[in-house]
Every structure is written in C-alpha cells, then in structure tokens.
Design an enzyme around this catalytic site. Structure first.
Site, PDB file in Angstrom:
ATOM      1  N   LYS A 126      44.451  32.206  44.738  1.00  0.00           N
ATOM      2  CA  LYS A 126      43.087  32.751  44.714  1.00  0.00           C
ATOM      3  C   LYS A 126      42.135  31.937  45.584  1.00  0.00           C
ATOM      4  CE  LYS A 126      40.929  29.540  42.017  1.00  0.00           C
ATOM      5  NZ  LYS A 126      39.563  29.000  42.030  1.00  0.00           N
TER       6      LYS A 126
ATOM      7  N   THR B  69      36.189  33.615  41.904  1.00  0.00           N
ATOM      8  CA  THR B  69      36.188  32.852  43.152  1.00  0.00           C
ATOM      9  C   THR B  69      35.637  33.665  44.320  1.00  0.00           C
ATOM     10  OG1 THR B  69      38.038  31.445  42.487  1.00  0.00           O
ATOM     11  CG2 THR B  69      37.704  31.707  44.846  1.00  0.00           C
TER      12      THR B  69
END
Length: 234
Positions: free
Chosen positions: A92, A149
């Site tokens: 991620k 994120t």
C-alpha cells in the site's frame, strides 16, 4: 511475544518484516505478531477512532495482544494470515506513491479510483502467490490501509508522490519531505519479490521506474495506460 509495527519488505533478501525478526532473534513464527491496518500515527496519538489487525500464526497469541491494546478509541481484530497482512501493509505504500503522483499531475478522481482498485488487485496477486488468503486484502490490512494511505494528507507516501507528480526531482522531494516515505525503498523490494514469484505488478513497476530510474511521470502514465487490454480478473 515479539510485536512488529513495520510495513515493508527487506531489500536484498525480499523477506517480510516478521521473517526478518524470526531470522535475527531465532524465535518461531508463533511468537511474532504483527499490528497493521489504517493507522495514521497522528490520528491515533490524538485518540481518534481507529481499527487495526493483530496477526499471528498462533491465534491465542493474537488474542492476547488484542486484549492488551484494545482501548475505547483503538479497536483491534485478529487474523492468522500474517503473510497477507504484512503484504497489504507493504504494497500500500507503493500504491500510495502512485496515487500521490497522479494527484500531483492533476489526473483526477477516476485515475485515483482506478489506481487504488488495480493496486489492490496486484497486491492480492502477489499475496496469493505467497500463500496468503485473498480475503485478507478486502479487510483492514488490505483495502482499509490502502484507502487511508491514498486519501489522507497525513500519508507520507501520498505526499511524497504528489511532489514527484508536480515535477520535483527525487532529491528535491526527499529534501522537502521531513519524514520517511517507506514506498520509496519498498517499491524496489516489492518488485523484486514479485519477479521472484513471476507475479505481474505494473503499477509497482511504474513507481519503481519513476522513483529509481528517473522516468518522467507523463511518460510512465502513458505507457501504463497503453498496456494490452485484458479481463479485469487477471
């Protein structure tokens, strides 16, 4: 019990962080737990509501740690799929860089949604190749962490990518970023891991080319968009 809060893959060995801990300390996997998920540090420090995953191959150990860190504002869930949880947290960061680059270039929300979704797809492909449960990537350690994120201004990786997308060089971006953006190094080690297992990860490869080979983002995006068409579930 040893607890890992690290999200990444080691350069050179391509080992996950729990594997590094096991190698260095010579303890069994059943004693190493991983805490991961959409856990932006500043929000947790401010005691804003958050959920996380406590992963360990020994479910009893995971439940013990779950009980130790459960608070009114921090809700941990358990999972025995350590591989999937760690890969979700590592990849991620790379996808966060990609989304940041797209935002910096002003490519719009369609591009962002596409990168997040296809980024999750290539994360899942890698995880399955390594023996992870594909369902893990639809949970907090996968989709949850990825969304946080890729959408938050508190994300170091997203901010780093945005600066690259706006035309700053890698050196300028590093100088402007006062905190570590893990995806800068993780894109290299994740790509290495993917190649070892013959897994196609085009977004990760594109980020690596931009960050480490100096490919202009405009050129990289054009090449990514012109890849041959294929079914979505591949």
């Amino acid at each position: 019990m040893l607890v890992s809060l690290m999200k990444g893959v080691e350069l050179g060995s391509a080992m996950r962080m729990s594997e590094v801990i096991e190698d260095v300390t010579e303890v069994g996997a059943d004693r190493v737990a991983v805490v991961t998920g959409p856990n932006l540090a500043r929000e947790i420090a401010a005691r804003m509501p958050a959920a996380a995953v406590v992963a360990c191959t020994d479910e009893a150990v995971a439940r013990r740690l779950q009980a130790a860190c459960h608070t009114p504002y921090f809700r941990p869930y358990t999972n025995t799929d350590v591989i999937g949880c760690e890969l979700g947290g590592a990849v991620k960061n790379v996808i966060g860089l990609a989304v940041g680059i797209a935002d910096g270039m002003g490519l719009g929300d369609n591009a962002k949604g596409s990168l997040i979704t296809r980024g999750l797809a290539e994360t899942t492909r890698l995880g399955v190749a390594l023996g992870a449960d594909p369902l893990t990537f639809s949970g907090l350690a996968g989709l949850g962490d990825l969304v946080a994120t890729c959408s938050s201004p508190l994300s170091r990786n997203h901010t780093f990518g945005t600066n690259l997308g706006r035309g700053m060089t890698l050196e300028e971006t590093i100088a402007a970023t006062q905190q570590t953006a893990e995806g800068v190094k993780s894109c290299e080690s994740v790509l290495d891991l993917a190649r070892r297992h013959e897994v196609d990860m085009p977004i990760t490869e594109t980020v690596f080319e931009i960050v480490h080979e100096g490919k202009p983002p405009v050129v990289a995006v054009k090449e990514l968009m012109s890849r041959s068409a294929k079914p979505e579930r591949r």
